[in-house]
Motif scaffolding. Sequence first.
Motif, short mmCIF file in Angstrom:
data_model
loop_
_atom_site.label_atom_id
_atom_site.label_comp_id
_atom_site.label_asym_id
_atom_site.label_seq_id
_atom_site.Cartn_x
_atom_site.Cartn_y
_atom_site.Cartn_z
N ARG A 505 0.84 -1.21 0.00
CA ARG A 505 0.00 0.00 0.00
C ARG A 505 0.87 1.26 0.00
NH1 ARG A 505 -5.17 1.06 0.61
NH2 ARG A 505 -5.89 2.92 1.71
N GLN A 506 1.91 1.27 0.81
CA GLN A 506 2.83 2.41 0.84
C GLN A 506 3.51 2.60 -0.50
OE1 GLN A 506 5.43 1.56 4.14
NE2 GLN A 506 3.74 1.57 5.62
N ARG A 507 3.88 1.49 -1.13
CA ARG A 507 4.54 1.57 -2.45
C ARG A 507 3.61 2.18 -3.49
NH1 ARG A 507 6.55 1.75 -6.78
NH2 ARG A 507 8.32 0.58 -7.63
N ARG A 508 2.34 1.82 -3.45
CA ARG A 508 1.39 2.38 -4.40
C ARG A 508 1.23 3.88 -4.19
NH1 ARG A 508 -2.74 0.04 -2.90
NH2 ARG A 508 -2.46 -1.87 -4.09
N LYS A 509 1.24 4.30 -2.94
CA LYS A 509 1.06 5.72 -2.62
C LYS A 509 2.33 6.53 -2.79
CE LYS A 509 -2.76 5.41 0.67
NZ LYS A 509 -3.20 5.76 2.05
N GLY A 510 3.43 5.87 -3.14
CA GLY A 510 4.70 6.58 -3.28
C GLY A 510 5.32 6.93 -1.95
N GLU A 511 4.93 6.21 -0.89
CA GLU A 511 5.44 6.51 0.45
C GLU A 511 6.57 5.56 0.86
OE1 GLU A 511 1.98 6.14 2.85
OE2 GLU A 511 1.03 7.97 2.07
N SER A 512 6.99 4.67 -0.04
CA SER A 512 8.06 3.73 0.26
C SER A 512 8.90 3.49 -0.99
CB SER A 512 7.48 2.40 0.75
OG SER A 512 8.49 1.43 0.86
N GLN A 513 10.19 3.32 -0.80
CA GLN A 513 11.10 3.08 -1.93
C GLN A 513 11.42 1.60 -2.11
OE1 GLN A 513 11.98 5.59 -4.02
NE2 GLN A 513 10.53 6.73 -2.74
N ILE A 514 10.78 0.75 -1.32
CA ILE A 514 11.05 -0.67 -1.45
C ILE A 514 10.73 -1.12 -2.88
CG2 ILE A 514 8.71 -1.36 -0.72
CD1 ILE A 514 10.05 -3.75 0.71
N SER A 515 11.57 -1.99 -3.43
CA SER A 515 11.38 -2.41 -4.82
C SER A 515 10.28 -3.45 -4.92
CB SER A 515 12.69 -2.98 -5.38
OG SER A 515 12.96 -4.25 -4.81
N LEU A 516 9.67 -3.51 -6.11
CA LEU A 516 8.62 -4.51 -6.34
C LEU A 516 9.20 -5.91 -6.31
CD1 LEU A 516 6.53 -2.79 -9.16
CD2 LEU A 516 6.01 -2.96 -6.73
N THR A 517 10.44 -6.05 -6.73
CA THR A 517 11.08 -7.36 -6.68
C THR A 517 11.21 -7.85 -5.25
OG1 THR A 517 12.33 -6.88 -8.70
CG2 THR A 517 13.14 -8.67 -7.31
N VAL A 535 -1.77 -10.15 -6.86
CA VAL A 535 -2.54 -9.30 -7.78
C VAL A 535 -2.22 -7.83 -7.54
CG1 VAL A 535 -4.88 -8.48 -8.30
CG2 VAL A 535 -4.42 -10.93 -8.19
N GLU A 536 -2.15 -7.42 -6.27
CA GLU A 536 -1.81 -6.03 -5.95
C GLU A 536 -0.43 -5.67 -6.49
OE1 GLU A 536 -3.23 -3.85 -2.56
OE2 GLU A 536 -4.62 -4.00 -4.23
N THR A 537 0.52 -6.59 -6.37
CA THR A 537 1.88 -6.35 -6.84
C THR A 537 1.95 -6.37 -8.36
OG1 THR A 537 2.65 -7.47 -4.84
CG2 THR A 537 4.30 -7.02 -6.52
N LEU A 538 1.17 -7.25 -8.99
CA LEU A 538 1.12 -7.30 -10.45
C LEU A 538 0.66 -5.96 -11.03
CD1 LEU A 538 1.16 -8.79 -13.18
CD2 LEU A 538 -1.19 -9.56 -12.69
N GLU A 539 -0.33 -5.38 -10.40
CA GLU A 539 -0.84 -4.10 -10.88
C GLU A 539 0.27 -3.04 -10.87
OE1 GLU A 539 -3.81 -0.65 -9.27
OE2 GLU A 539 -4.26 -2.73 -8.71
N LEU A 540 1.06 -3.01 -9.80
CA LEU A 540 2.16 -2.05 -9.71
C LEU A 540 3.25 -2.35 -10.74
CD1 LEU A 540 2.46 -1.86 -5.81
CD2 LEU A 540 1.57 -0.09 -7.33
N ALA A 541 3.52 -3.64 -10.96
CA ALA A 541 4.55 -4.03 -11.94
C ALA A 541 4.14 -3.61 -13.35
CB ALA A 541 4.79 -5.54 -11.88
N VAL A 542 2.86 -3.80 -13.68
CA VAL A 542 2.35 -3.38 -14.99
C VAL A 542 2.44 -1.87 -15.13
CG1 VAL A 542 0.30 -3.24 -16.45
CG2 VAL A 542 0.85 -5.39 -15.28
N HIS A 543 2.06 -1.15 -14.09
CA HIS A 543 2.10 0.32 -14.11
C HIS A 543 3.52 0.82 -14.31
CE1 HIS A 543 2.30 4.38 -12.29
NE2 HIS A 543 1.09 4.52 -12.85
#
Length: 589
Positions: A505-517, A535-543
């Motif tokens: 959730r923080q990654r989606r909001k741009g509040e964390s620098q943790i990598s998707l990997t 599914v939540e992570t897939l959406e971010l990876a596609v974006h």
Amino acid sequence: MQMETYGNPVLNQLPQHLKRYVVPQHYQRYTAIDQAVWRYVMRQNYAYLRDIAYYPYIPGLRKAGLTIEEIPNLQAMNDSLKKIGWGAATVDGFIPPAAFMEFQAYRVLVVAADIRQIEHIEYTPAPDIIHESSGHAPIIGEPEYAAYLQYFGEIGTKAMFSEKDFELYEAIRHLSILKESSSATLKQIETAEGKLVDIQSNMGEPSEMALLSRLHWWTVEYGLIGTVDDPKIYGAGLLSSIGESASCMRKEIPKLPYTLKALDYSYDITKPQPQLFVTSDFNQLREVLDQFANTMSFRIGGKLGLEKAIACKNLCTIVYSSGLQISGLFHPGIVDETIAYIKTVGPTALAYQDKQLMGHGKSYHADGFSSPVGRLSGSDKAFEDFDESDMNRYGIEIDKESIFLFESGIEVRGIVRSIVKQDNKIQLITLAPCQVIDSRSCQILFDPEWGTYDMAVGEHIVSVFCGAADKEAYEQGVSVSANKTIVQEQDEVGKAKNKLYSLIRQRRKGESQISLTEIYEMIAQNFSMDWLAYVETLELAVHDQHEHLAKQIENRLQEIISHHKHLRKLILDGIQLAKNNQIALLLSK
């Protein structure tokens, strides 16, 4: 604890007997997993409902103070709803149907404070914040529909219910709480299901409330609007169920024109609906409701209404033609072709225009109340309409002995102590000492040694309805169901999983620098079967155009499907939406 009203005058005007059902929302209880469940359901809803919902879905959400991204905050909902004369309040799961209807009459949406678990993401047997807010609230902006909801509430508040109805409500509430509790055992659930089935199999003739609930189900919860060949969804149960909102539109599900015949169709809250009803417009909903209301006891009163009050074995109110209201538990009095004598047992209260008469509360009439109904023998007018000359002719005078002989044969003899008259109608005559007899059977109905006798005045019983006339006065101290929703306590695994969802959730909001990997590896190592996290992570990876990672995640999700076939639709829908850039753009506007 004082009820939170969120600065909404609609909530301020709720009576105390309804406020006791309201609970704090406790927004901080919603976990990152809860937020992900909300977000998944709402994105799926929008992807599908934007084409088949009756009203523009996103504008409707915004009018109600809702967003796709977050579980609604009651403050935001009330800030928006108060602009259209409505409000929202959180409650603990199912509340009694009569209370639910009365909230609706006061233009307040009751919102279950809890949210469904991932295991019930498609459909939950318990009320939850997804169903109540995303289902009911967005369409409130349609004035004709909002007026129908309020009117339905006003009618429902007067409906007669049976002893079995209340047993059924408690059984449904208990089962829904167990099914949403991770700590409930299979045996507990099976026992609760067995009890529910047993009650449902022995309901007898459906009460007014049961029949009214059918109309509510086939309109407010599962209604379609338009034509049978091209309907749109407006019912909240369909709008909040990502499974049934799609399946219900298949051609093999019969679509029937909505008429009063919908009363013939019962429903089961635990199963998909075998048929649905289509109304041509919202005016038709009100017309059908009025047709049914014209058969209800609160509009027809009389012998039939009184018999329903006696049979329901619950607190009811009868209304004399003088306007006097008697609230209590009614038992057989004297009824032949017409009502001659009414009787209650236990605490009884007298009221007028829904306000308790001074000195006539349930503590004063603690042991019951009884009184004749009808016209005095030889009179050419209703007793309640007597003027001074009529009173003189019948010898009715304060501190003098009077004899009241009714056409039914009931005789009341005693010294008149007081007369209550309101709006030019005689409503109550108090006598002491007093004797009441049924002259036909010589049965003593009231003896002078029993004290003061209060005789209600009225030629007919014009209305009968469930509940007290003055609920505020009568229901003080009445408690809500002791069977409370179970608040889930997270174990160490649950806390770790929630921490993972928080990172996503923080990654989606741009509040964390943790990598998707890194996030993907955390899921794979610790929660390898958690399809929603993928599914939540897939959406971010596609974006982020992280194509290699997106392919990895999709492969992993396909692997989960191979082991868990029941998750197939949920996962495939999640993949499709994550890869749909058009939907993402629409949602971001």
